[in-house]
Structure formats: C-alpha cells, structure tokens
Design an enzyme around this catalytic site. Structure first.
Site, PDB file in Angstrom:
ATOM      1  N   GLU A   1      12.087  36.244 -12.212  1.00  0.00           N
ATOM      2  CA  GLU A   1      11.279  37.185 -11.417  1.00  0.00           C
ATOM      3  C   GLU A   1      11.197  36.758  -9.955  1.00  0.00           C
ATOM      4  OE1 GLU A   1       7.710  38.849 -13.910  1.00  0.00           O
ATOM      5  OE2 GLU A   1       8.035  36.750 -14.447  1.00  0.00           O
TER       6      GLU A   1
ATOM      7  N   TYR B   1      23.883  34.731  27.011  1.00  0.00           N
ATOM      8  CA  TYR B   1      22.766  34.132  26.289  1.00  0.00           C
ATOM      9  C   TYR B   1      21.452  34.736  26.760  1.00  0.00           C
ATOM     10  CZ  TYR B   1      19.347  30.872  24.467  1.00  0.00           C
ATOM     11  OH  TYR B   1      18.270  30.338  23.818  1.00  0.00           O
TER      12      TYR B   1
ATOM     13  N   LYS C   1       2.965  34.165 -24.807  1.00  0.00           N
ATOM     14  CA  LYS C   1       3.855  34.602 -23.733  1.00  0.00           C
ATOM     15  C   LYS C   1       4.798  33.527 -23.214  1.00  0.00           C
ATOM     16  CE  LYS C   1       2.852  37.748 -20.875  1.00  0.00           C
ATOM     17  NZ  LYS C   1       2.228  38.540 -19.812  1.00  0.00           N
TER      18      LYS C   1
ATOM     19  N   HIS D   1      22.343  53.956 -17.353  1.00  0.00           N
ATOM     20  CA  HIS D   1      20.980  54.525 -17.265  1.00  0.00           C
ATOM     21  C   HIS D   1      19.987  53.797 -18.167  1.00  0.00           C
ATOM     22  CE1 HIS D   1      23.061  58.080 -15.485  1.00  0.00           C
ATOM     23  NE2 HIS D   1      23.933  57.862 -16.453  1.00  0.00           N
TER      24      HIS D   1
ATOM     25  N   LYS E   1      17.215  31.280  14.178  1.00  0.00           N
ATOM     26  CA  LYS E   1      17.328  30.127  13.283  1.00  0.00           C
ATOM     27  C   LYS E   1      16.414  30.116  12.062  1.00  0.00           C
ATOM     28  CE  LYS E   1      18.663  27.444  17.233  1.00  0.00           C
ATOM     29  NZ  LYS E   1      18.363  28.645  18.064  1.00  0.00           N
TER      30      LYS E   1
ATOM     31  N   SER F   1       1.208  31.837 -20.475  1.00  0.00           N
ATOM     32  CA  SER F   1       0.066  32.458 -19.812  1.00  0.00           C
ATOM     33  C   SER F   1      -1.163  31.640 -20.163  1.00  0.00           C
ATOM     34  CB  SER F   1      -0.082  33.891 -20.308  1.00  0.00           C
ATOM     35  OG  SER F   1      -1.427  34.294 -20.222  1.00  0.00           O
TER      36      SER F   1
ATOM     37  N   ASN G   1      23.470  26.361  26.295  1.00  0.00           N
ATOM     38  CA  ASN G   1      23.960  27.602  25.680  1.00  0.00           C
ATOM     39  C   ASN G   1      25.181  27.373  24.784  1.00  0.00           C
ATOM     40  OD1 ASN G   1      21.928  28.687  27.160  1.00  0.00           O
ATOM     41  ND2 ASN G   1      23.232  29.785  28.613  1.00  0.00           N
TER      42      ASN G   1
HETATM   43  N1  ARG Z   1      16.402  26.375  21.933  1.00  0.00           N
HETATM   44  C1  ARG Z   1      17.375  27.241  22.495  1.00  0.00           C
HETATM   45  C2  ARG Z   1      17.943  28.174  21.445  1.00  0.00           C
HETATM   46  O1  ARG Z   1      17.800  27.877  20.323  1.00  0.00           O
HETATM   47  C3  ARG Z   1      18.487  26.437  23.068  1.00  0.00           C
HETATM   48  C4  ARG Z   1      19.265  27.105  24.158  1.00  0.00           C
HETATM   49  C5  ARG Z   1      18.406  27.247  25.346  1.00  0.00           C
HETATM   50  N2  ARG Z   1      19.149  27.696  26.470  1.00  0.00           N
HETATM   51  C6  ARG Z   1      18.509  28.165  27.538  1.00  0.00           C
HETATM   52  N3  ARG Z   1      19.235  28.560  28.496  1.00  0.00           N
HETATM   53  N4  ARG Z   1      17.221  28.248  27.595  1.00  0.00           N
HETATM   54  O2  ARG Z   1      18.499  29.213  21.717  1.00  0.00           O
END
Ligand code: ARG
Length: 449
Positions: free
Chosen positions: A278, A305, A271, A144, A313, A265, A98
């Site tokens: 874009e 946690y 074009k 505008h 992520k 194009s 954690n």
């Molecule tokens: N892969 C987990 C995450 O990204 C790591 C931490 C996991 N901790 C746990 N107590 N399961 O959050």
C-alpha cells in the site's frame, strides 16, 4: 526577518549529498589545471591533499556544515581555504559554480542510475524466480477485474518482468544523457584558459563532453529523464502493489505475503495488512510530484543558469530514495511471497472463462466467429440459470445449441485453454517455459556486464 530571508537561499541541508561528486570533480579539475600549466604542481598537491582530508572529515562526521555558506560548493571551498590558505583560491580558476553544480548533479545521477538498475535487476530476478517456482500454476486472467481467460501465474509474473525491463532500458537511456561532461563551460560562455576538457572527462569517466556551453549550464533534461523514468517505474510498481493487495485479501486468497511485509491490526487480530504494498502505491504520488515540480520549474526559464534551478535537487533525491527503497522492498516481498496454487486453479475453473474456447471450438468446425459468439452467449445463459459450470453440461445439452458440438467439446478445460494459446507471447505451458529460460539468460547476461 533577516534570518528568514537568508535561510531562503540555503541548500546545504540537502545538497551536501553531492559532496563526493563535488570533491572528485574538483580534484579532476585541479589535475587538469596543473597539467595545462594553469596552476603550479605544488598548488595541485596542496589542493588535492586538502580535498581528500575534507572528504574524510565529512565521512567521519567531523566536518562543520555552515548554512551561511549556502551550498556544498562554498562549504568545501571555505574549508579548503582554512586548511591550505590562499592557494585554495586557485582551484576555482577556469570554473564557475554553474558548470560545477551541473557536473556534480550529472555524476550523482549516473551513480544513482547504477543503483536503480541493480535494484531493478534483483526485482526482475525475483519475478523470474516466482515464475519458475510456479511455472504451471493456472489462474484467472482478468480484464475489467472480471475473470476473462485462464492464464499461467508465471505468465502474469513475466508481464511485470517485461515492464521492468522497459524501465531498465529507460534508465540506461537516461544514463547516456547524463554521461556528458559540462565542466569547462564556465558561467555560460566558455573559458579564456587553455583547458583540456577531454582530460577531465576521462578522469571522471564521462563518455563525452558537452558541445554548447550555454546548453551545458542551463540543461537539466537528464534529471527530467531520470524523473520520468522513475515515475513510469513507480507506476508499474503501483500496479503490482495493487495486485498484491487484492491477491492477499481473503476474497482472492491467491498469495500470502511474508510476515515481514504485513502488519497486524491493534484491534482486529485476524488481519494481515499489506502495508508495504500500500505504501508503495501511495509513494507513487510523490515521485509523480517530483517530475511535475521539475517540469514546472524549468518551464519558461530563459537561458542560461537561473537560481530557480537549485530547486531541482530535493525532488530528485527524494525520487531516488523512494524508488531505490521500493524496488528493494518489492524484490524481497516477491521472493518471500507464497502462492496458493489450489485457490488460483479453483478461481480459474469458475466464472465461465472457457466461453472463448468453446466459441473457438465451433469456429474450428466451420462456424463464423460472430455466430459462434452468439451460440456461446446462449449456452452461458443456460448454464448460469442452472447454476452449473460448462464442464458439468452433457453432450446433449451442448448439442441443443449447435449440432457442431461433438464428444471432444466435453474435454475443453482450463488446461486445454491455456495449452491452446501456443503463439509467440501466448500463455501456453511451453511458451512460458521458454520465456522463463530467456528471462534467466537476460539476467545472466546483465550479471556478466
Ligand atoms: N547551489 C546552486 C545550485 O544548486 C549552485 C549554483 C549557484 N550558481 C550561482 N550562480 N548562484 O544551483
């Protein structure tokens, strides 16, 4: 079925990006453990040596990633065990996944912000470069999407310089919030070992250590800061993208994007599609999505946690990649774009944009602004009906609307209009030249940092 359910918890296919941070964090932790006498010096050398080798294996591609070990932390730990045996088990003393994952993500965020700030710097340099190269080019300013008042193209470029300056400030702020060491919090309650958190912070270049172990493992605000700053920055880039799309169209023809940033194009040979601009406009959606996903995943999570947090992520990495690529592309696209000064001036001369200046002329001669506004509205109507611009009217025609008009009313022009906006922040030639000098100095000071 078995396979489906175990794959569900796996994150290694994306969190392997944290390998450098994970290994650096482990080395710092092990050094601290040895310094404090929690592990033996001999164990430290074995652990450190093993971790360095693992980093090499990952970098030369020989490392075998194992999905059944779920994440980066377990993959590295298992490999270390293969290399040095049971000593590997001592590394995880006084640590939890954690506080480990919180550490890795904070370190990655700090590096990511460094890269983004570099990209923003280059983009701002390109904006300042275009402002400098086209310092006195006059164009219509819009509200505008209607021609409103003449402005300098350089002033327009420097508006984006300001916007991106605020973005950089937001990222620097996000950096400060990420720059707090969570390691040493354990699973949530702190640790029953005589650890030295300040030492680890110094080893890893953190500005300070977290003050509450529960917050330290539950907090992802620094990622929210990053995502929010990214979302705003993408919004700015999307506005700029939109202008580039408009300006490069035949209708405007204010700029020409270099071949590198347009595509032809397959069936319409004339074009030059502004695909990069874009796509930048379009990719803003996924960056907003990253912010929304993270806000939503954190909402309602009890301390501390929770496994939900593993979902922080992918969106973060995607946002980082998207924004970093987009700022780099814009820096190039801006630097290589050519400006059609003649077209811009032509557009600035049409469209009755001097109406406000003519009203200001009357105000200067004593007429209340509201009344002047009415006079110029009637004058405009008169000119529009005849299909002529203000510049083509005679003094007699002017005087038909107000006896305050004198010979000098005829010299009201796009240039006099721009020159008149001589206030701090205004578009007057001298003011913008000064702003360019200041922009250059700001970039220079960043270079020296
Ligand atoms: N892969 C987990 C995450 O990204 C790591 C931490 C996991 N901790 C746990 N107590 N399961 O959050």
């Amino acid at each position: 079925m078995r396979e489906v359910s175990s794959a569900y918890t796996v994150s290694i296919h994306y969190d392997r990006r944290l390998y450098r941070q994970d290994i650096a964090g482990s080395i710092a932790h092990a050094r601290m453990l040895a310094k404090q006498g929690i592990i033996a010096e001999g164990d430290l050398s074995a652990i450190e040596q093993g971790l360095v080798e693992i980093r090499e294996e990952i970098e030369d591609g020989s490392f075998v990633w194992r999905a059944e070990l779920e994440d980066i932390h377990m993959n590295v730990e298992r490999r270390l065990h293969e290399k040095i045996g049971d000593v590997a088990g001592r590394l995880h003393t006084a640590r939890s996944r954690n506080d480990q994952v919180a550490l890795d993500v904070r370190m990655f965020t700090k590096d990511a912000i460094g890269d983004i700030l570099g990209g923003i710097h280059d983009l701002r340099a390109a904006l300042a470069g275009q402002a400098e190269a086209n310092a006195d080019v006059v164009m219509p300013g819009y509200t505008h999407v209607q021609r409103a008042q003449p402005v300098l193209f350089s002033h327009h470029m420097l508006a984006y310089f300001e916007m991106l300056g605020r973005d950089a400030e937001r990222f620097r702020q996000a950096y400060r919030r990420a720059d707090v060491l969570p390691l040493g919090s354990g699973a949530l309650a702190g640790l029953p070992y005589p650890i030295d958190r300040e030492f680890v912070a110094r080893e890893l270049g953190f500005g300070s250590i977290s003050r509450n172990s529960m917050d330290a493992v539950a907090d992802r605000d620094f990622l929210l800061d990053f995502q929010a700053a990214s979302a705003i920055c993408m919004m700015h880039l999307s506005r700029l993208a939109e202008e580039m799309v408009l300006w490069s169209s035949d209708e405007f023809a204010f700029i020409r994007l270099s071949d590198e940033f347009t595509t032809g194009s397959s069936i319409m040979p004339q074009k030059r599609n502004p695909d990069f601009a874009e796509l930048a406009r379009g990719k803003t959606g996924r960056v907003y999505g990253g912010l929304m996903a993270l806000l939503t995943l954190l909402k309602g999570l009890p301390l501390t946690y929770n496994r939900d947090m593993q979902e922080d992520k992918e969106g973060f990495f995607d946002t980082f990649d998207t924004l970093l690529n987009t700022v780099a592309i814009f820096a190039e696209m801006l630097a290589t774009m050519s400006v059609n000064a003649g077209r811009m001036r032509e557009a600035a001369q049409g469209g009755y944009m001097l109406a406000t200046d003519i009203a200001d002329y009357l105000v200067e001669r004593g007429m209340p602004f509201r009344e002047a506004h009415g006079v110029v509205a009637r004058l405009s109507e008169y000119a529009v009906e005849r299909g002529v611009q203000f510049e083509q009217l005679t003094l007699e025609e002017y005087r038909g609307f107000s006896s305050l008009f004198g010979e000098d009313a005829l010299s009201i022009s796009v240039d006099s209009s721009v020159a008149a906006r001589d206030v701090p922040g205004g578009t007057a030639f001298g003011r913008v030249r000064q702003a360019i000098v200041e922009a250059r100095a700001e970039l220079e000071a960043e270079n020296e940092r």
